[in-house]
Enzyme design. Structure first.
Site, short mmCIF file in Angstrom:
data_model
loop_
_atom_site.label_atom_id
_atom_site.label_comp_id
_atom_site.label_asym_id
_atom_site.label_seq_id
_atom_site.Cartn_x
_atom_site.Cartn_y
_atom_site.Cartn_z
N SER A 142 28.67 32.22 -2.41
CA SER A 142 29.64 33.03 -1.73
C SER A 142 28.99 33.64 -0.58
O SER A 142 27.98 33.49 -0.49
CB SER A 142 30.32 33.85 -2.65
N TYR A 158 29.72 40.31 -9.31
CA TYR A 158 29.94 38.74 -9.46
C TYR A 158 28.48 37.99 -8.13
O TYR A 158 27.88 37.15 -7.81
CB TYR A 158 30.90 38.97 -8.10
#
Length: 257
Positions: A142, A158
């Site tokens: 990400s 995350y």
């Protein structure tokens, strides 16, 4: 015939990756967790492109099931392709969601770790004996974990796990190099997928009003689509990516540029 294993391919980036690989002549073993109907859709889409696909259930957060999964992979390879190895691995499964640092529970932290970092780590380890020399691995990370990425409050857990996946990518590239196995990562920006939070809520379906704001922050003027990411993954796996390893490619259309 090349064979790829795509983890988490019942929708979104994983589904698009399976289809893009099929378009390039690669067959697919795909996994799903709860979305069996989506897995069937992926199999049908691969077959529409002239490829062959086998769907296997896998909970990436339960590493104790990985040895059994490897046996299922071995059986699928023998029964469907009359071989005992595969060529490519895409570690894609995951879930999204946010919680402010002060509200992040150990339970949520541990779930992020099991699914986003521990799962890919030990699944790759489990499947490595079946991966051919000269093969390739792509980890889906990400851009929230990149040094140049947008730091948005609420994603500390995350992004921490995705940051660990980025480090793992480089170390695996080093350790697998003697076998000619390349390992890279892609880091998507905001992408229109069914990625859900820990409660199963799909973000863009639940909050479509955020899409224009994200598009406005993106240099190319829209949010990403699964195929935007899948095409890069397929390129990194294939012959066009043969001299690329230990890299993390941001695929975000210039998000927060």
């Amino acid at each position: 015939m090349k064979v790829a294993i795509v983890i988490g391919a019942s929708s979104g980036i994983g589904q698009s990756t399976a289809i893009q690989l099929a378009k390039r002549g690669t067959d697919v073993i795909l996994t799903y967790s709860g979305n069996e109907a989506g897995a069937r859709d992926t199999v049908a889409a691969v077959e529409k492109e002239g490829g062959t696909a086998v769907a296997l259930r896998l909970d990436i957060g339960r590493s104790e099931t990985f040895p059994e999964f490897r046996e299922q992979v071995g059986a699928a390879l023998r029964d469907t392709w009359q071989r005992d190895t595969f060529d490519y691995l895409v570690n894609n499964a995951g879930f999204g969601g946010m919680a402010m640092f002060t509200d992040t529970t150990e339970e949520l932290f541990d779930k992020f770790m099991r699914v986003l970092l521990k799962g890919p780590y030990f699944l790759t380890q489990t499947l490595l004996p079946l991966l051919v020399d000269g093969g390739a691995v792509v980890n889906v990370s990400s851009n929230s974990a990149l040094p140049t990425g947008l730091v948005d409050a609420g994603f500390s857990a995350y992004a921490t796990m995705k940051g660990g996946l980025n480090v793992l990518t480089r170390y695996l590239a080093k350790e697998f190099a003697p076998r000619g196995i390349r390992v890279n990562a892609v880091s998507p920006g905001p992408t229109r997928t069914r990625l859900s939070d820990s409660s199963g809520v799909a973000a863009f379906e639940a909050y479509p009003e955020v899409i224009p704001a994200l598009a406005a922050k993106t240099a190319l003027g829209r949010i990403g689509e699964p195929d935007d990411i899948a095409m890069v993954i397929a390129t990194l796996l294939g012959e066009d990516g043969r001299w690329i390893t230990a890299q993390n490619i941001e695929v975000s259309g210039g998000y927060d540029l």
